[in-house]
Write an enzyme that holds these catalytic residues in place. Sequence first.
Site, PDB file in Angstrom:
ATOM      1  N   GLY A   1       0.842  -1.193   0.000  1.00  0.00           N
ATOM      2  CA  GLY A   1       0.000   0.000   0.000  1.00  0.00           C
ATOM      3  C   GLY A   1       0.874   1.238   0.000  1.00  0.00           C
ATOM      4  O   GLY A   1       2.099   1.146  -0.100  1.00  0.00           O
TER       5      GLY A   1
ATOM      6  N   GLY B   1      -0.340   1.688   7.136  1.00  0.00           N
ATOM      7  CA  GLY B   1      -0.341   0.679   8.201  1.00  0.00           C
ATOM      8  C   GLY B   1       0.326  -0.635   7.823  1.00  0.00           C
ATOM      9  O   GLY B   1       0.109  -1.657   8.486  1.00  0.00           O
TER      10      GLY B   1
ATOM     11  N   THR C   1       3.576  -1.466   8.070  1.00  0.00           N
ATOM     12  CA  THR C   1       4.522  -1.882   9.106  1.00  0.00           C
ATOM     13  C   THR C   1       3.778  -2.335  10.361  1.00  0.00           C
ATOM     14  O   THR C   1       4.136  -3.348  10.965  1.00  0.00           O
ATOM     15  CB  THR C   1       5.519  -0.744   9.413  1.00  0.00           C
ATOM     16  OG1 THR C   1       6.232  -0.458   8.213  1.00  0.00           O
ATOM     17  CG2 THR C   1       6.512  -1.153  10.496  1.00  0.00           C
TER      18      THR C   1
ATOM     19  N   GLU D   1       9.820  -2.752   4.012  1.00  0.00           N
ATOM     20  CA  GLU D   1      10.349  -1.852   2.961  1.00  0.00           C
ATOM     21  C   GLU D   1      10.961  -2.655   1.807  1.00  0.00           C
ATOM     22  O   GLU D   1      12.042  -2.331   1.293  1.00  0.00           O
ATOM     23  CB  GLU D   1      11.399  -0.892   3.554  1.00  0.00           C
ATOM     24  CG  GLU D   1      10.883  -0.042   4.709  1.00  0.00           C
ATOM     25  CD  GLU D   1       9.926   1.081   4.319  1.00  0.00           C
ATOM     26  OE1 GLU D   1       9.569   1.194   3.127  1.00  0.00           O
ATOM     27  OE2 GLU D   1       9.518   1.833   5.225  1.00  0.00           O
TER      28      GLU D   1
HETATM   29  P1  ADP Z   1       3.330   2.299   6.588  1.00  0.00           P
HETATM   30  O1  ADP Z   1       4.293   1.228   7.007  1.00  0.00           O
HETATM   31  O2  ADP Z   1       2.264   1.809   5.611  1.00  0.00           O
HETATM   32  O3  ADP Z   1       3.999   3.552   6.078  1.00  0.00           O
HETATM   33  P2  ADP Z   1       2.855   2.519   9.424  1.00  0.00           P
HETATM   34  O4  ADP Z   1       2.381   1.157   9.849  1.00  0.00           O
HETATM   35  O5  ADP Z   1       4.294   2.876   9.702  1.00  0.00           O
HETATM   36  O6  ADP Z   1       2.498   2.747   7.881  1.00  0.00           O
HETATM   37  O7  ADP Z   1       1.992   3.650  10.135  1.00  0.00           O
HETATM   38  C1  ADP Z   1       0.573   3.626  10.178  1.00  0.00           C
HETATM   39  C2  ADP Z   1       0.150   4.694  11.185  1.00  0.00           C
HETATM   40  O8  ADP Z   1       0.468   5.989  10.679  1.00  0.00           O
HETATM   41  C3  ADP Z   1      -1.330   4.769  11.470  1.00  0.00           C
HETATM   42  O9  ADP Z   1      -1.775   3.840  12.411  1.00  0.00           O
HETATM   43  C4  ADP Z   1      -1.470   6.212  12.005  1.00  0.00           C
HETATM   44  O10 ADP Z   1      -1.149   6.235  13.386  1.00  0.00           O
HETATM   45  C5  ADP Z   1      -0.345   6.956  11.298  1.00  0.00           C
HETATM   46  N1  ADP Z   1      -0.772   7.871  10.222  1.00  0.00           N
HETATM   47  C6  ADP Z   1      -0.182   9.057   9.942  1.00  0.00           C
HETATM   48  N2  ADP Z   1      -0.737   9.636   8.853  1.00  0.00           N
HETATM   49  C7  ADP Z   1      -1.703   8.815   8.409  1.00  0.00           C
HETATM   50  C8  ADP Z   1      -2.632   8.828   7.300  1.00  0.00           C
HETATM   51  N3  ADP Z   1      -2.661   9.828   6.433  1.00  0.00           N
HETATM   52  N4  ADP Z   1      -3.462   7.782   7.157  1.00  0.00           N
HETATM   53  C9  ADP Z   1      -3.440   6.761   8.034  1.00  0.00           C
HETATM   54  N5  ADP Z   1      -2.582   6.672   9.087  1.00  0.00           N
HETATM   55  C10 ADP Z   1      -1.720   7.671   9.285  1.00  0.00           C
HETATM   56 MG    MG Z   2       6.315   1.042   6.821  1.00  0.00          MG
END
Ligand code: ADP
Ligand code: MG
Length: 195
Positions: free
Chosen positions: A23, A28, A30, A96
């Site tokens: 995604g 979310g 991670t 990643e």
């Molecule tokens: P990813 O690994 O997909 O980048 P993470 O699992 O690190 O995502 O982080 C998800 C968390 O980021 C959510 O639970 C929320 O706390 C935070 N968050 C910050 N900005 C957003 C957004 N625009 N949409 C959803 N969650 C967000």
């Molecule tokens: Mg991530």
Amino acid sequence: MTVTQPIHNPTHPPYGSIEVIAGCMFSGKTEELIRRLRRAQIARQRVEIFKPSIDDRYSTTEVVSHSQVKIESHVVAHSRDIMRLAADADVVGIDEAQFFDEGIVEICETLANQGKRVIVAGLDLDYRGKPFGPMPHLMAVAEYVTKTLAVCMQSGLPASRTQRLSANKEVVVVGHTDQYEARHRKFFEPPPAQP
Ligand code: ADP
Ligand code: MG
């Protein structure tokens, strides 16, 4: 009595499989990866987690979500380093994955063929909205694919795209909310096509 044998979750018998969590940024991935890996640890399965050395946000030895959920990991420069370090694992987590070389696909296939549960998280699309590195190939060979959505920062709609806020033209710019925001496709503005 000390239990030394792993308890295998009946929904994931040790036949080996690949799960992909894909995604946009902040969707979310991670968190979901860590949730699955924690449950495997609770089931006393041997878990090894990997991330590419390019992603140096927050921590060098842990996989950390934007919400600060974290899990201990190995940082590796090349996909082949995973084979050696994952030799004794029941469950292999990779975060990643879009930053790894194409070799990651064969590594995941080999590990799954050895009977390991392989869980891979990564960006499906880059900042231009194009498929990112080995992710399309990983999604094709996986048994299970989960697409995660974020919240669009323009509209509140479900977001599938990562908008880069700076004009930087490198495909890989590691950053956080200062550099990127999640957008619904209707609000996504791809950068101008390059010659
Ligand atoms: P990813 O690994 O997909 O980048 P993470 O699992 O690190 O995502 O982080 C998800 C968390 O980021 C959510 O639970 C929320 O706390 C935070 N968050 C910050 N900005 C957003 C957004 N625009 N949409 C959803 N969650 C967000
Ligand atoms: Mg991530």
